[in-house]
Scaffold this motif. Structure first.
Motif, short mmCIF file in Angstrom:
data_model
loop_
_atom_site.label_atom_id
_atom_site.label_comp_id
_atom_site.label_asym_id
_atom_site.label_seq_id
_atom_site.Cartn_x
_atom_site.Cartn_y
_atom_site.Cartn_z
N SER A 129 0.83 -1.21 0.00
CA SER A 129 0.00 0.00 0.00
C SER A 129 0.86 1.26 0.00
CB SER A 129 -0.93 0.00 1.22
OG SER A 129 -1.77 -1.12 1.22
N ALA A 130 1.90 1.26 0.83
CA ALA A 130 2.78 2.43 0.91
C ALA A 130 3.50 2.66 -0.42
CB ALA A 130 3.79 2.25 2.03
N SER A 131 3.90 1.58 -1.07
CA SER A 131 4.60 1.71 -2.36
C SER A 131 3.68 2.26 -3.43
CB SER A 131 5.16 0.35 -2.78
OG SER A 131 6.10 -0.13 -1.84
N LEU A 132 2.43 1.79 -3.45
CA LEU A 132 1.46 2.32 -4.41
C LEU A 132 1.21 3.81 -4.17
CD1 LEU A 132 -1.33 -0.42 -4.73
CD2 LEU A 132 0.34 0.28 -6.45
N VAL A 178 -1.10 18.60 -0.59
CA VAL A 178 -1.75 17.29 -0.50
C VAL A 178 -0.83 16.20 -1.05
CG1 VAL A 178 -3.64 15.87 -1.41
CG2 VAL A 178 -4.11 18.18 -0.56
N MET A 179 -0.26 16.44 -2.24
CA MET A 179 0.60 15.43 -2.86
C MET A 179 1.89 15.21 -2.09
SD MET A 179 0.08 16.12 -6.93
CE MET A 179 0.15 17.89 -6.78
N THR A 180 2.49 16.29 -1.61
CA THR A 180 3.73 16.16 -0.85
C THR A 180 3.49 15.44 0.47
OG1 THR A 180 4.51 18.24 -1.82
CG2 THR A 180 5.69 17.42 0.10
N THR A 181 2.38 15.76 1.13
CA THR A 181 2.05 15.08 2.38
C THR A 181 1.78 13.59 2.14
OG1 THR A 181 1.09 17.12 3.26
CG2 THR A 181 0.49 15.07 4.36
N ALA A 182 1.06 13.29 1.06
CA ALA A 182 0.78 11.88 0.73
C ALA A 182 2.07 11.11 0.48
CB ALA A 182 -0.13 11.81 -0.49
N GLN A 183 3.00 11.74 -0.24
CA GLN A 183 4.28 11.08 -0.49
C GLN A 183 5.05 10.88 0.81
OE1 GLN A 183 6.52 12.71 -3.74
NE2 GLN A 183 8.44 11.80 -3.06
N GLY A 184 4.98 11.86 1.69
CA GLY A 184 5.66 11.74 2.98
C GLY A 184 5.07 10.62 3.83
N ILE A 185 3.74 10.52 3.82
CA ILE A 185 3.09 9.45 4.59
C ILE A 185 3.47 8.09 4.03
CG2 ILE A 185 0.85 8.42 5.14
CD1 ILE A 185 -0.29 11.27 5.26
N GLY A 186 3.48 7.97 2.70
CA GLY A 186 3.86 6.71 2.08
C GLY A 186 5.29 6.31 2.43
N THR A 187 6.20 7.28 2.39
CA THR A 187 7.60 7.00 2.74
C THR A 187 7.73 6.59 4.19
OG1 THR A 187 8.28 8.67 1.11
CG2 THR A 187 9.94 7.93 2.67
N THR A 188 7.00 7.29 5.06
CA THR A 188 7.05 6.97 6.49
C THR A 188 6.53 5.57 6.77
OG1 THR A 188 6.74 9.32 7.03
CG2 THR A 188 6.35 7.73 8.79
N LEU A 189 5.41 5.21 6.15
CA LEU A 189 4.84 3.87 6.35
C LEU A 189 5.80 2.79 5.85
CD1 LEU A 189 1.12 4.44 5.28
CD2 LEU A 189 1.98 4.01 7.58
#
Length: 252
Positions: free
Chosen positions: A95-98, A159-170
């Motif tokens: 999920s994080a990678s997607l 929104v996009m930067t935060t989403a990318q940050g959340i994905g990287t963190t997960l």
């Protein structure tokens, strides 16, 4: 394991190479030199033209670097499938990678739209500076429109930067928690990068973009900023009777 341990450095180097290539290929055309002006409208248009033209490539270059790193990390997670069991990918890693690949890809498109927005804005400001008549009739409309576009761009960029940050963190936290040896090292690096990326994304939401601040300052100098005034008056009760009251006037 070596691929996992080396992936943060590999992706970062790739991103920096892309950024360096882009920045060395930039055209050398410069914005008009800003001259001090007593006219608030001229001053505002000069500032918008100068800022948009000078920084048109900066945001796009940063978007490319961030996108390259995000797509690289997400693709690595989807391809190598760390922590997979019996051929089934780990749900958090998957999920994080997607999320990483999707948000990073969107950043490229968003960066291109922002680049066009800046170029068109600078060209329009330049045209208004060259035509006093058009400047008088359309100057405020242009500044207001530019401020609204910039605020929208700022929001969706956040929104996009935060989403990318959340994905990287997960992705990083999962590797840090469940991984072994080199996976834990990569997980720590990814987690730190993700937290920093998330912070960068969230700071986009409060406040105003530069063009919004320019608009507010110009309206204030022109005496057109938002205000409400209350004044005493008399109000008709019927055809023969009047009563004291208050009247309110506002500009929004």
């Amino acid at each position: 394991m070596n691929q996992v341990g080396n992936s943060p450095a590999y992706l970062t180097i790739n991103g920096l190479i892309i950024f360096f290539i882009m920045m060395t290929q930039l055209p050398t055309v410069s914005a008009q030199e800003v001259q001090p002006s007593a006219d608030p409208m001229v001053e505002a248009l000069q500032e918008i033209e100068d800022a948009d033209w000078k920084h048109r490539w900066t945001g796009y270059g940063i978007a490319w670097v961030g996108s390259a790193i995000g797509i690289g990390m997400g693709s690595w997670g989807l391809y190598h499938q760390p922590l997979a069991k019996s051929g089934t990918p780990d749900p958090v890693i998957f999920s994080a990678s997607l999320l990483l690949v999707g948000s990073a890809t969107a950043q490229i498109i968003h960066g291109g739209m922002r680049f066009d927005e800046r170029v068109i804005s600078a060209q329009n400001a330049r045209a208004l500076l060259a035509d006093p008549k058009a400047q008088k009739s359309n100057g405020l409309f242009f500044l207001s429109n530019r401020a609204k576009k910039a605020q929208s761009t700022r929001f969706w960029g956040g929104v996009m930067t935060t989403a990318q940050g959340i994905g990287t963190t997960l992705l990083g936290a999962r590797l840090w928690q469940k991984g072994v040896e080199g996976q834990k090292t990569a997980g720590i690096a990814f987690t730190v990068m993700g937290v920093l990326n998330t912070v960068v994304g969230t700071i986009h939401f409060p406040g105003k973009a530069r063009s919004g601040r320019v608009l507010d300052r110009t309206l204030k100098k022109l005496g057109l900023n938002k205000n409400v005034s209350i004044n005493p008056t008399v109000l008709p009760v019927d055809h023969q009777t009047w009563s004291p009251g208050l009247s309110a006037f506002g500009r929004f």
